[in-house]
Motif scaffolding. Structure first.
Motif, mmCIF file in Angstrom:
data_model
loop_
_atom_site.group_PDB
_atom_site.id
_atom_site.type_symbol
_atom_site.label_atom_id
_atom_site.label_comp_id
_atom_site.label_asym_id
_atom_site.label_seq_id
_atom_site.Cartn_x
_atom_site.Cartn_y
_atom_site.Cartn_z
ATOM 1 N N LEU A 92 7.768 17.357 -34.691
ATOM 2 C CA LEU A 92 7.026 18.614 -34.719
ATOM 3 C C LEU A 92 7.078 19.364 -33.393
ATOM 4 N N VAL A 93 6.794 18.682 -32.278
ATOM 5 C CA VAL A 93 6.672 19.383 -30.994
ATOM 6 C C VAL A 93 7.780 19.046 -30.002
ATOM 7 N N GLY A 94 8.624 18.080 -30.306
ATOM 8 C CA GLY A 94 9.669 17.664 -29.377
ATOM 9 C C GLY A 94 9.227 16.455 -28.572
ATOM 10 N N ARG A 95 10.203 15.729 -28.058
ATOM 11 C CA ARG A 95 9.916 14.473 -27.369
ATOM 12 C C ARG A 95 9.053 14.670 -26.121
ATOM 13 N N ALA A 96 9.434 15.604 -25.244
ATOM 14 C CA ALA A 96 8.697 15.782 -23.988
ATOM 15 C C ALA A 96 7.254 16.217 -24.254
ATOM 16 N N ARG A 97 7.062 17.132 -25.188
ATOM 17 C CA ARG A 97 5.701 17.601 -25.481
ATOM 18 C C ARG A 97 4.886 16.511 -26.165
ATOM 19 N N ALA A 98 5.529 15.701 -26.988
ATOM 20 C CA ALA A 98 4.834 14.568 -27.608
ATOM 21 C C ALA A 98 4.377 13.593 -26.521
ATOM 22 N N TRP A 99 5.245 13.300 -25.542
ATOM 23 C CA TRP A 99 4.876 12.416 -24.431
ATOM 24 C C TRP A 99 3.658 12.978 -23.707
ATOM 25 N N LEU A 100 3.692 14.278 -23.428
ATOM 26 C CA LEU A 100 2.579 14.904 -22.707
ATOM 27 C C LEU A 100 1.283 14.813 -23.495
ATOM 28 N N LEU A 101 1.336 15.135 -24.778
ATOM 29 C CA LEU A 101 0.123 15.045 -25.599
ATOM 30 C C LEU A 101 -0.426 13.621 -25.627
ATOM 31 N N LEU A 102 0.456 12.653 -25.779
ATOM 32 C CA LEU A 102 0.020 11.261 -25.826
ATOM 33 C C LEU A 102 -0.502 10.791 -24.470
ATOM 34 N N ALA A 103 0.069 11.291 -23.393
ATOM 35 C CA ALA A 103 -0.350 10.868 -22.050
ATOM 36 C C ALA A 103 -1.715 11.420 -21.664
ATOM 37 N N LEU A 104 -2.195 12.420 -22.369
ATOM 38 C CA LEU A 104 -3.462 13.055 -22.009
ATOM 39 C C LEU A 104 -4.664 12.415 -22.705
ATOM 40 N N ASP A 105 -4.706 11.085 -22.704
ATOM 41 C CA ASP A 105 -5.904 10.395 -23.197
ATOM 42 C C ASP A 105 -7.087 10.698 -22.295
ATOM 43 N N ALA A 106 -6.800 10.945 -21.028
ATOM 44 C CA ALA A 106 -7.808 11.367 -20.052
ATOM 45 C C ALA A 106 -7.256 12.612 -19.368
ATOM 46 N N PRO A 107 -8.117 13.500 -18.882
ATOM 47 C CA PRO A 107 -7.621 14.692 -18.193
ATOM 48 C C PRO A 107 -6.697 14.326 -17.035
ATOM 49 N N ALA A 108 -5.642 15.120 -16.850
ATOM 50 C CA ALA A 108 -4.654 14.828 -15.808
ATOM 51 C C ALA A 108 -4.063 16.118 -15.279
ATOM 52 N N SER A 109 -3.585 16.067 -14.049
ATOM 53 C CA SER A 109 -2.942 17.215 -13.416
ATOM 54 C C SER A 109 -1.447 17.222 -13.732
ATOM 55 N N THR A 110 -0.824 18.341 -13.462
ATOM 56 C CA THR A 110 0.622 18.471 -13.670
ATOM 57 C C THR A 110 1.365 17.433 -12.837
ATOM 58 N N SER A 111 0.990 17.278 -11.566
ATOM 59 C CA SER A 111 1.703 16.333 -10.706
ATOM 60 C C SER A 111 1.511 14.891 -11.176
ATOM 61 N N HIS A 112 0.312 14.547 -11.640
ATOM 62 C CA HIS A 112 0.080 13.194 -12.157
ATOM 63 C C HIS A 112 0.946 12.948 -13.395
ATOM 64 N N LEU A 113 0.976 13.909 -14.305
ATOM 65 C CA LEU A 113 1.790 13.763 -15.510
ATOM 66 C C LEU A 113 3.271 13.656 -15.160
ATOM 67 N N ALA A 114 3.727 14.458 -14.204
ATOM 68 C CA ALA A 114 5.139 14.422 -13.801
ATOM 69 C C ALA A 114 5.500 13.043 -13.258
ATOM 70 N N ARG A 115 4.625 12.491 -12.399
ATOM 71 C CA ARG A 115 4.900 11.153 -11.841
ATOM 72 C C ARG A 115 4.869 10.084 -12.920
ATOM 73 N N SER A 116 3.853 10.095 -13.758
ATOM 74 C CA SER A 116 3.703 9.018 -14.738
ATOM 75 C C SER A 116 4.767 9.062 -15.822
ATOM 76 N N LEU A 117 5.292 10.232 -16.122
ATOM 77 C CA LEU A 117 6.321 10.352 -17.161
ATOM 78 C C LEU A 117 7.719 10.527 -16.586
ATOM 79 N N ALA A 118 7.839 10.492 -15.262
ATOM 80 C CA ALA A 118 9.127 10.662 -14.575
ATOM 81 C C ALA A 118 9.820 11.951 -15.010
ATOM 82 N N MET A 119 9.050 13.044 -15.006
ATOM 83 C CA MET A 119 9.569 14.360 -15.362
ATOM 84 C C MET A 119 9.435 15.280 -14.160
#
Length: 162
Positions: A92-119
């Motif tokens: 539905l949303v693509g792999r990267a966006r699915a990763w981001l949605l799933l990674a947001l179990d708790a609020p997170a910043s762009t830099s935190h998401l980039a580091r944790s997902l290696a993006m």
């Protein structure tokens, strides 16, 4: 990253075994070396896709050099993904966006998401903007950071994908 968070955060984000100290850096797994004093001599930083940990050259007459794993190499080497990818959500949303949605179990910043997902932070920001436009995410300022979290619609979408 340096402009946003400073040298200490930037150096420490290179690898978990590196710590910033007032007189230099501490490299955790170099038992004989330990602390590397940086007395105005500089430090050459080299990202590499060929190191899994970190490598350092600390002997004179060459400049002190730290080689660290480049971000985003998981796809290059075919490593296992750390975030599950439900097929329906990915379709539905693509792999990267699915990763981001799933990674947001708790609020997170762009830099935190980039580091944790290696993006790349820019790619994360672009995807977050699209997810916000689709009303799947909201953002709120917390001090100097902007934190993203799923909306109720985003929660339903993630819950229904499992």
């Amino acid at each position: 990253m340096i402009g946003e968070h400073g040298w200490a955060t930037t150096i420490e984000s290179l690898h978990p075994s590196i710590a910033w100290r007032a007189d230099g850096i501490e490299i955790g797994f170099f038992l004989p070396v330990g602390n590397v004093r940086l007395a105005g001599d500089g430090l050459v930083l080299i990202p590499s896709v060929f190191v899994g940990n970190i490598a350092a050259h600390l002997q004179d007459p060459w400049p002190r050099t730290l080689v660290y794993p480049a971000r985003g190499t998981a796809a290059l080497w075919g490593e296992q993904e750390t975030v599950p990818q439900p097929d329906a959500l990915t379709a539905l949303v693509g792999r990267a966006r699915a990763w981001l949605l799933l990674a947001l179990d708790a609020p997170a910043s762009t830099s935190h998401l980039a580091r944790s997902l290696a993006m790349a932070p820019g790619a994360v920001g672009d995807h977050l903007a699209i997810l916000r436009g689709a009303r799947l995410l909201v953002r709120a300022r917390s001090g100097r950071s902007v934190l993203y979290r799923r909306t109720p619609l985003g929660e339903v979408l993630v819950a229904g994908s499992g």
